[in-house]
Design a protein around this motif. Structure first.
Motif, PDB file in Angstrom:
ATOM      1  N   GLU A 163      -8.733  -4.687   6.430  1.00 16.51           N
ATOM      2  CA  GLU A 163      -9.167  -3.350   6.816  1.00 16.51           C
ATOM      3  C   GLU A 163      -8.011  -2.668   7.541  1.00 16.51           C
ATOM      4  OE1 GLU A 163     -13.244  -1.452   8.646  1.00 16.51           O
ATOM      5  OE2 GLU A 163     -12.535  -3.332   9.478  1.00 16.51           O
ATOM      6  N   ILE A 164      -7.644  -1.477   7.092  1.00 17.05           N
ATOM      7  CA  ILE A 164      -6.555  -0.734   7.734  1.00 17.05           C
ATOM      8  C   ILE A 164      -7.032   0.666   8.119  1.00 17.05           C
ATOM      9  CG2 ILE A 164      -4.761  -1.992   6.485  1.00 17.05           C
ATOM     10  CD1 ILE A 164      -4.311   0.626   4.842  1.00 17.05           C
ATOM     11  N   GLU A 165      -6.317   1.246   9.072  1.00 19.52           N
ATOM     12  CA  GLU A 165      -6.624   2.604   9.494  1.00 19.52           C
ATOM     13  C   GLU A 165      -5.390   3.468   9.313  1.00 19.52           C
ATOM     14  OE1 GLU A 165      -8.998   3.607  13.220  1.00 19.52           O
ATOM     15  OE2 GLU A 165      -6.953   4.200  13.785  1.00 19.52           O
ATOM     16  N   CYS A 166      -5.606   4.687   8.817  1.00 21.03           N
ATOM     17  CA  CYS A 166      -4.536   5.657   8.631  1.00 21.03           C
ATOM     18  C   CYS A 166      -4.940   6.965   9.296  1.00 21.03           C
ATOM     19  CB  CYS A 166      -4.290   5.904   7.142  1.00 21.03           C
ATOM     20  SG  CYS A 166      -3.746   4.440   6.250  1.00 21.03           S
ATOM     21  N   GLU A 167      -3.960   7.813   9.546  1.00 22.42           N
ATOM     22  CA  GLU A 167      -4.231   9.121  10.129  1.00 22.42           C
ATOM     23  C   GLU A 167      -3.776  10.207   9.172  1.00 22.42           C
ATOM     24  OE1 GLU A 167      -2.997  11.890  13.974  1.00 22.42           O
ATOM     25  OE2 GLU A 167      -2.387   9.800  13.917  1.00 22.42           O
ATOM     26  N   VAL A 168      -4.586  11.262   9.068  1.00 23.02           N
ATOM     27  CA  VAL A 168      -4.214  12.417   8.256  1.00 23.02           C
ATOM     28  C   VAL A 168      -3.223  13.232   9.075  1.00 23.02           C
ATOM     29  CG1 VAL A 168      -5.031  14.491   7.060  1.00 23.02           C
ATOM     30  CG2 VAL A 168      -6.473  12.436   7.127  1.00 23.02           C
ATOM     31  N   ASP A 225       0.866  -1.177   0.000  1.00 20.49           N
ATOM     32  CA  ASP A 225       0.000   0.000   0.000  1.00 20.49           C
ATOM     33  C   ASP A 225       0.901   1.224   0.000  1.00 20.49           C
ATOM     34  OD1 ASP A 225      -2.017   1.837   0.239  1.00 20.49           O
ATOM     35  OD2 ASP A 225      -2.909   0.957   2.032  1.00 20.49           O
ATOM     36  N   GLN A 226       0.912   1.949  -1.118  1.00 26.42           N
ATOM     37  CA  GLN A 226       1.720   3.163  -1.247  1.00 26.42           C
ATOM     38  C   GLN A 226       0.865   4.341  -0.810  1.00 26.42           C
ATOM     39  OE1 GLN A 226       5.181   3.734  -2.250  1.00 26.42           O
ATOM     40  NE2 GLN A 226       4.415   5.471  -1.091  1.00 26.42           N
ATOM     41  N   LEU A 227       1.060   4.767   0.436  1.00 27.19           N
ATOM     42  CA  LEU A 227       0.271   5.861   0.991  1.00 27.19           C
ATOM     43  C   LEU A 227       0.787   7.205   0.487  1.00 27.19           C
ATOM     44  CD1 LEU A 227       0.136   4.492   4.640  1.00 27.19           C
ATOM     45  CD2 LEU A 227      -1.725   4.457   2.980  1.00 27.19           C
ATOM     46  N   PRO A 228      -0.111   8.154   0.280  1.00 26.47           N
ATOM     47  CA  PRO A 228       0.328   9.475  -0.184  1.00 26.47           C
ATOM     48  C   PRO A 228       0.939  10.277   0.967  1.00 26.47           C
ATOM     49  CG  PRO A 228      -2.029   9.487   0.199  1.00 26.47           C
ATOM     50  CD  PRO A 228      -1.566   8.073   0.420  1.00 26.47           C
ATOM     51  N   VAL A 244       1.340  -6.453   9.488  1.00 28.96           N
ATOM     52  CA  VAL A 244       2.376  -5.562   8.984  1.00 28.96           C
ATOM     53  C   VAL A 244       3.699  -6.311   8.885  1.00 28.96           C
ATOM     54  CG1 VAL A 244       3.663  -3.432   9.410  1.00 28.96           C
ATOM     55  CG2 VAL A 244       1.227  -3.555   9.990  1.00 28.96           C
ATOM     56  N   ALA A 245       4.267  -6.350   7.695  1.00 30.40           N
ATOM     57  CA  ALA A 245       5.612  -6.896   7.498  1.00 30.40           C
ATOM     58  C   ALA A 245       6.616  -5.771   7.715  1.00 30.40           C
ATOM     59  CB  ALA A 245       5.758  -7.490   6.106  1.00 30.40           C
ATOM     60  N   SER A 246       6.284  -4.585   7.180  1.00 29.89           N
ATOM     61  CA  SER A 246       7.122  -3.401   7.388  1.00 29.89           C
ATOM     62  C   SER A 246       6.317  -2.158   7.014  1.00 29.89           C
ATOM     63  CB  SER A 246       8.401  -3.469   6.546  1.00 29.89           C
ATOM     64  OG  SER A 246       8.092  -3.395   5.168  1.00 29.89           O
ATOM     65  N   TYR A 247       6.714  -1.054   7.620  1.00 27.85           N
ATOM     66  CA  TYR A 247       6.148   0.245   7.258  1.00 27.85           C
ATOM     67  C   TYR A 247       7.300   1.232   7.216  1.00 27.85           C
ATOM     68  CZ  TYR A 247       3.606   4.664   7.466  1.00 27.85           C
ATOM     69  OH  TYR A 247       3.142   5.937   7.211  1.00 27.85           O
ATOM     70  N   ASN A 248       7.577   1.769   6.034  1.00 31.46           N
ATOM     71  CA  ASN A 248       8.655   2.722   5.838  1.00 31.46           C
ATOM     72  C   ASN A 248       8.055   4.123   5.827  1.00 31.46           C
ATOM     73  OD1 ASN A 248      10.575   4.478   4.677  1.00 31.46           O
ATOM     74  ND2 ASN A 248      11.576   2.770   3.640  1.00 31.46           N
ATOM     75  N   GLU A 249       8.270   4.863   6.914  1.00 25.03           N
ATOM     76  CA  GLU A 249       7.700   6.207   7.010  1.00 25.03           C
ATOM     77  C   GLU A 249       8.355   7.178   6.038  1.00 25.03           C
ATOM     78  OE1 GLU A 249       6.749   7.927  10.833  1.00 25.03           O
ATOM     79  OE2 GLU A 249       6.856   5.930  11.752  1.00 25.03           O
ATOM     80  N   THR A 250       9.595   6.913   5.631  1.00 25.12           N
ATOM     81  CA  THR A 250      10.291   7.810   4.709  1.00 25.12           C
ATOM     82  C   THR A 250       9.617   7.841   3.345  1.00 25.12           C
ATOM     83  OG1 THR A 250      12.373   7.366   5.849  1.00 25.12           O
ATOM     84  CG2 THR A 250      12.509   8.366   3.654  1.00 25.12           C
ATOM     85  N   ASP A 251       9.342   6.653   2.773  1.00 21.17           N
ATOM     86  CA  ASP A 251       8.660   6.632   1.473  1.00 21.17           C
ATOM     87  C   ASP A 251       7.175   6.281   1.613  1.00 21.17           C
ATOM     88  OD1 ASP A 251       8.630   3.880   1.804  1.00 21.17           O
ATOM     89  OD2 ASP A 251      10.000   3.463   0.165  1.00 21.17           O
ATOM     90  N   ASN A 252       6.712   6.147   2.864  1.00 22.93           N
ATOM     91  CA  ASN A 252       5.299   5.934   3.196  1.00 22.93           C
ATOM     92  C   ASN A 252       4.723   4.676   2.538  1.00 22.93           C
ATOM     93  OD1 ASN A 252       3.390   6.890   4.946  1.00 22.93           O
ATOM     94  ND2 ASN A 252       2.435   8.280   3.490  1.00 22.93           N
ATOM     95  N   THR A 253       5.522   3.615   2.567  1.00 23.83           N
ATOM     96  CA  THR A 253       5.097   2.349   1.978  1.00 23.83           C
ATOM     97  C   THR A 253       4.780   1.331   3.069  1.00 23.83           C
ATOM     98  OG1 THR A 253       6.483   2.755   0.044  1.00 23.83           O
ATOM     99  CG2 THR A 253       5.750   0.490   0.399  1.00 23.83           C
TER     100      THR A 253
END
Length: 188
Positions: free
Chosen positions: A144-149, A90-93, A108-117
């Motif tokens: 189902e996932i949750e994100c924050e603005v 999931d490539q988050l904007p 979650v396998a990984s979450y890269n906050e730098t490239d938001n992947t």
């Protein structure tokens, strides 16, 4: 002299998974007309072509800094073989930050906050396959996932945040192969 003819069958079973992503909630409140965001599926195009037709609202949802946005990612088996997605990306904007997996057979396998992947992997405890497509029975599973603005009000003002997700690894259970980027292994 006698002639013998051979007929070579080209009736090879097709493997084909598809993915759709859609917003269902903001701040834990179901969006009005959420049912119009959930894809309605026309399987007739799958009978005559290579994919079903998925129709759902994709118009932007108004959000502000700090809002929590809930997405559903649904994987469908459009093919003639059983199988399952094993990894989803999931490539988050910019302006949206992953918070948590709410439900589904993935973690979650990984979450890269730098490239938001966000990389999701199927839980080891659930290796269930989606049954092969049969007319009138398009099997699916949902994450189902949750994100924050996290964008500031100035960054959010009249800006559209577009989110893209895809299956990055899948398993064709009938051929017993894991598919990553092999051309032709998945019809699409």
């Amino acid at each position: 002299s006698e002639e013998a003819e051979l007929v070579v069958s080209t009736n090879v079973k097709i493997f084909d998974l598809a993915l759709r992503k859609y917003i269902t909630k903001v701040n834990d409140v179901e969006l009005q007309n959420t049912s119009s965001r959930v894809p309605t599926i026309d399987e007739s195009t799958l009978e005559t072509g290579t994919t079903a037709t998925y129709k759902h609202k994709k118009d932007p949802v108004m959000v502000k800094t700090g809002d929590k946005v809930t997405y559903k990612i649904t994987i469908y088996n459009e093919g003639e073989k059983e199988g399952r997605a094993t990894k989803v990306v999931d490539q988050l904007p910019t302006g949206l930050k992953f918070s948590k997996v709410v439900s589904g057979n993935f973690e979650v396998a990984s979450y890269n906050e730098t490239d938001n992947t966000l990389n999701l992997s199927r839980k080891a405890s659930n290796q269930d396959n989606l049954p092969a497509y049969q007319e009138g029975n398009l099997s699916s599973e949902t994450i189902e996932i949750e994100c924050e603005v996290v964008a500031t009000p100035d960054e959010v003002n009249n800006k559209i945040l577009t989110n893209v997700a895809w299956i990055s690894e899948e398993f064709d259970s009938e051929s017993n192969i894991t598919i990553t980027d092999q051309g032709g292994a998945d019809r699409d």
